[in-house]
Design an enzyme around this catalytic site. Structure first.
Site, PDB file in Angstrom:
ATOM      1  N   HIS A 181       0.812  -1.215   0.000  1.00  0.00           N
ATOM      2  CA  HIS A 181       0.000   0.000   0.000  1.00  0.00           C
ATOM      3  C   HIS A 181       0.850   1.270   0.000  1.00  0.00           C
ATOM      4  CE1 HIS A 181      -3.481   2.537   0.775  1.00  0.00           C
ATOM      5  NE2 HIS A 181      -2.818   3.113   1.766  1.00  0.00           N
ATOM      6  N   ASP A 182       2.018   1.217   0.617  1.00  0.00           N
ATOM      7  CA  ASP A 182       2.855   2.411   0.741  1.00  0.00           C
ATOM      8  C   ASP A 182       4.288   2.093   0.312  1.00  0.00           C
ATOM      9  OD1 ASP A 182       3.595   5.004   1.296  1.00  0.00           O
ATOM     10  OD2 ASP A 182       3.814   4.700   3.451  1.00  0.00           O
ATOM     11  N   LEU A 183       4.451   1.689  -0.940  1.00  0.00           N
ATOM     12  CA  LEU A 183       5.788   1.381  -1.452  1.00  0.00           C
ATOM     13  C   LEU A 183       6.549   2.680  -1.664  1.00  0.00           C
ATOM     14  CD1 LEU A 183       7.738  -0.821  -2.371  1.00  0.00           C
ATOM     15  CD2 LEU A 183       6.775  -0.603  -4.675  1.00  0.00           C
ATOM     16  N   ASN A 187      10.593   2.280   2.884  1.00  0.00           N
ATOM     17  CA  ASN A 187      10.179   0.904   3.143  1.00  0.00           C
ATOM     18  C   ASN A 187      10.967  -0.125   2.341  1.00  0.00           C
ATOM     19  OD1 ASN A 187       8.271   1.655   5.048  1.00  0.00           O
ATOM     20  ND2 ASN A 187       6.689   1.991   3.502  1.00  0.00           N
TER      21      ASN A 187
END
Length: 251
Positions: A181-183, A187
């Site tokens: 969801h939050d690449l 991360n």
């Protein structure tokens, strides 16, 4: 690229008492207590070895298990983002354990580990129900001797082969239908052996492979690099590095 090796899934156990529900890997935690999902517990036991600031505080924990084996873990409390996060902060509407943020991330991590993907190992999660809402926490393994890509690029360049490797690893996740969801550049971790890892799968999920979500994932990552390039002084990233990453992704 070779397929990832299959890894034995975690040995899941559950704990439930009153409004508290937990699930944990009994191979990692031999004497589980729900207090282990609270940073105060580790502070009292002098097991906090660091922290990181994001939407909330992420705590790094080092502790021995019953066999005397050192465990390095990451403890994270779930916080809301955006405008709604300023109002209710860390509360979510409860529609069943399986739908909680913590249970979903724990299950996704379990699935990814069973596929041999380079992601953190799930250790435990806790959900505390309050009427129609809940709060949640997640304990997972810490990637040893690794730094996030923003931290690395704020100090030095990385070579084109490593950029290609980052692209290959992301493609491996996408080939297994793993949506992040939050690449973003924070991360993506790289350890001392130049192994690439992805972390923080809150709101991630396993999706059908035939739709166009991988392109959206990659577009989000590119925006992240451009944002950090404008935000971080001396950030060692250029558009040509993105092309090298794409070359790895498309190989």
């Amino acid at each position: 690229m070779n397929k990832p090796a299959i890894v034995k899934p975690c040995n899941e156990k559950t704990f439930q008492q009153g409004n508290v529900y937990c699930r944990y890997d009994s191979d990692e935690v031999s004497a589980f207590m729900p207090e282990m999902l609270n940073s105060d517990y580790w502070q009292v036991n002098n097991a906090i070895v660091g922290s990181a600031q994001g939407r909330g505080t992420t705590w790094f924990i080092a502790t021995d298990n019953a066999a005397g084996i050192m465990r390095n873990w990451v403890l994270r409390h779930y916080y809301r983002g955006g405008l709604i996060g300023k109002v209710i902060n860390d509360q979510y509407l409860y529609t069943g354990i399986a739908n909680t943020r913590a249970a979903r991330e724990f299950s996704l991590l379990t699935s990814m580990r069973s596929l041999g993907l380079p992601a953190p190992k799930p250790v435990a999660f806790r959900v505390i129900k309050h009427g129609l809402f809940y709060r949640a926490d997640l304990l997972s393994s810490r990637i040893e001797n690794a730094s996030d890509l923003v931290g690395i690029l704020s100090k030095q360049e990385i070579n084109q082969l490593l950029w290609q490797q980052i692209g290959k690893v992301i493609k491996t996740f996408h080939q297994q239908g793993i949506y992040h969801h939050d690449l973003n550049a924070h991360n993506i971790l790289i350890d001392d052996n130049d192994k690439v890892w992805l972390i923080d799968f809150d709101q991630g999920e396993q999706r059908k492979k035939r739709v166009k979500w991988p392109e959206e994932n990659m577009a989000r990552l590119l925006r992240s690099f451009r944002k950090e390039s404008n935000r971080v002084s001396n950030f060692q990233w250029r558009e040509k590095n993105w092309q090298a990453l794409l070359n790895g992704y498309q190989s």
